[in-house]
Design an enzyme around this catalytic site. Sequence first.
Site, mmCIF file in Angstrom:
data_model
loop_
_atom_site.group_PDB
_atom_site.id
_atom_site.type_symbol
_atom_site.label_atom_id
_atom_site.label_comp_id
_atom_site.label_asym_id
_atom_site.label_seq_id
_atom_site.Cartn_x
_atom_site.Cartn_y
_atom_site.Cartn_z
ATOM 1 N N TYR A 107 29.578 32.597 48.655
ATOM 2 C CA TYR A 107 28.790 33.957 48.364
ATOM 3 C C TYR A 107 29.670 34.493 47.220
ATOM 4 C CZ TYR A 107 31.853 35.101 52.242
ATOM 5 O OH TYR A 107 33.068 35.291 53.191
ATOM 6 N N LYS A 108 30.866 34.176 47.001
ATOM 7 C CA LYS A 108 31.473 34.633 45.681
ATOM 8 C C LYS A 108 31.393 34.098 44.409
ATOM 9 C CE LYS A 108 35.628 35.235 48.948
ATOM 10 N NZ LYS A 108 35.707 36.841 49.142
ATOM 11 N N PHE A 112 44.019 34.441 53.597
ATOM 12 C CA PHE A 112 42.826 35.317 54.016
ATOM 13 C C PHE A 112 43.095 35.469 55.510
ATOM 14 C CE2 PHE A 112 38.763 37.180 55.016
ATOM 15 C CZ PHE A 112 38.989 38.401 54.392
ATOM 16 N N ASP A 126 41.987 26.178 51.495
ATOM 17 C CA ASP A 126 40.886 27.157 51.631
ATOM 18 C C ASP A 126 40.427 27.324 50.131
ATOM 19 O OD1 ASP A 126 39.328 29.292 51.550
ATOM 20 O OD2 ASP A 126 40.156 30.087 53.273
ATOM 21 N N ARG A 159 41.160 45.376 42.977
ATOM 22 C CA ARG A 159 41.243 44.004 42.373
ATOM 23 C C ARG A 159 39.670 43.909 41.558
ATOM 24 N NH1 ARG A 159 39.796 39.767 47.065
ATOM 25 N NH2 ARG A 159 37.850 40.978 47.268
#
Lengths: 395, 395
Positions: free
Chosen positions: A207-208, A111, A182, A354
């Site tokens: 938060y995912k 990312f 990560d 996605r």
Amino acid sequence: MTLPRKDLFHLPEGVIYLDGNSLGPLPRAAVTRTAAALADEWGEMLIRGWNDADWIGLPARVGDRIGALVGAPAGSVVMGDTLSIKVYQALAAALEMRSDRRVVISDSGNFPTDLYMAQGLLDTLGRGHELRVVAPEDVAGALDDTVAAVMLTEVDYRTGSRHDMGAITRAAHDAGAVMIWDLAHSAGALPVDLAGCGCEFAVGCTYKYLNGGPGAPAFIYVRPDLAGTVRPALQGWMGHDAPFAFDLDYRPAPGIERMRVGTPPVLQLSTLEAALTAWDGVTMEEVRAASVALMETFIEAVERRCPGLELASPRDPSARGSQVSFRFAEGYAAMRALIDRGVIGDFRAPDIMRFGFTPLYLDEADVLAAVDVIAEVLETEAWRDSAYRTRARVT
Amino acid sequence: MTLPRKDLFHLPEGVIYLDGNSLGPLPRAAVTRTAAALADEWGEMLIRGWNDADWIGLPARVGDRIGALVGAPAGSVVMGDTLSIKVYQALAAALEMRSDRRVVISDSGNFPTDLYMAQGLLDTLGRGHELRVVAPEDVAGALDDTVAAVMLTEVDYRTGSRHDMGAITRAAHDAGAVMIWDLAHSAGALPVDLAGCGCEFAVGCTYKYLNGGPGAPAFIYVRPDLAGTVRPALQGWMGHDAPFAFDLDYRPAPGIERMRVGTPPVLQLSTLEAALTAWDGVTMEEVRAASVALMETFIEAVERRCPGLELASPRDPSARGSQVSFRFAEGYAAMRALIDRGVIGDFRAPDIMRFGFTPLYLDEADVLAAVDVIAEVLETEAWRDSAYRTRARVT
């Protein structure tokens, strides 16, 4: 345990939510807990909440809960800040552990913020470090005795392609490098065995797949044998051995708590702690099995009904995280059209649509209904509507 | 505007709260707004909240609100992270601006985390920088042409003693140093004129006088003429010029937004944004005048009735922030006894009893009632009770 457990979440009417890989939905437990954190803790206890509601213990307590989901022993994970900050902390510590070397390896599937933070750190150090960003499949070949640290995200945020954490960690260690993982797209998405893989550091956001809410705090894992020796670059008072002695000199806490920095975000940690109860009584293996089944159903149906979409994710589910991506040149407008019709996924430049699969609150009927909408948008070319072509600030 | 405006806050029954300098009380507006941020924004909008509820704009929007309270022009303040992180950002940028110099001046009245973070940065840089911590009154005398940056907190967290921001900034600039102010105990406590003082950087927290709640995010100000040129050491994706282009290379946002790092804490920013409405229609000058009146009443009454307490704060109100501190050898136990009786202040080692004066929700009757309780605790030596002597984790 039967999945899904939709009753634990608030899911809006008329929405099929395939974007839990970006922001998980609202757990009902988070609503009541957050309200209590305001009214009963902040409101009634005021400053006393630090002791009486154990706000001070939240970063370690929530860290342990997340540790249990990623194969980390108790006392090896602590919460705080953002994933970007945690990447910086981990890499700074790693570079001190291998101060004789100057190369950091990452990949183009990482990312961007991880790469930005790494480059910012290297520029700040000013000691000639080089961030070498290779293609995901070239990581192992890039390892040699100049490499100080390898810094990767297990699951590629665009394609969902997954690294083999164990194999790459072994290769990094064979080359004498420190390994940083990560877990942004792993924690809560699939089984992770941090202790078994032997990496020195891991970081992630909540938060995912962990449904902690927008801007929920991040986590950092330090391998227990190192937690008492790494020097924190960001040495804040909450990582001090005795924060309330107010010494002028810093003395790190004995273990993982030295990776705490400033005052923790008590309200968002409370929200997150409640959100994590959705994982009580379910194993990551169950979640993973359900996720794979949903993804296989989705891929089969989309490929059969939407010939314009090209699978961008690995076809082998074991090489994939918990998302499925398709390439489509008009992907941005098409995703806007889907969202307009209640099927929420997201778009990543230049052409990735996605879709995240989160078996805590999704079932096969949802997936098939979503494919109906995708097929209709593709067949009718609904994405040609000019309303869908204006770029929003956040995509 | 009449002060106080107690109706805007939830204040527990039977409590006189003199610790708003550590954690402000719960604003009623924060309760409804936080609930809405969960139910109506996160719950209903899901990922769409980034655009539809303008979550992405929160750090700048809230920053402007705080900027207005500290004399900063619109577009010069942005929110995020913690004060510790913001100190690190400011100092890292300052040291790059004066890369030819190696000394950082701070004082022993600065909050320890500022010193810890600074030392951590200097150690990370590894270029022979020295953090020179002098007594507060010796700052001006410590300035010479080796000093790269001066980093001070305007109001001493223990004594409430206040630096002259304008004079020290001029002296720092005369010596060719960059000036960084920490406004932790200033923002919302007294008028601050950031633009007028000319300092390059300022940072602060929002859970004290700004009532943002436990762990509320921090702010950073960069002087507008510099905001487009400083290099962020913590270069996260939210500070990128185009975060959603997902470029592999970092390119800082044009202005203050480059000081953003990771995903902002949306829920706590929403709580804070609502909390800041308590300042609508009131000027900092009005607040300051009321605060001084409350402090003078308090000091006069305590000195008259509690001869065992020794004033640790400056007697001249213009040399003081919005808190009054008294020294008492048994201050820890005495403060516990006070809290047990509903008068909440706090304690700072080794012997400081702190009392904060916050005219948004305190009036003269509160202050006089508090002094009654303090006098009673001192006269009866209630602090001798062994229950008050065990140290809590957080003091």
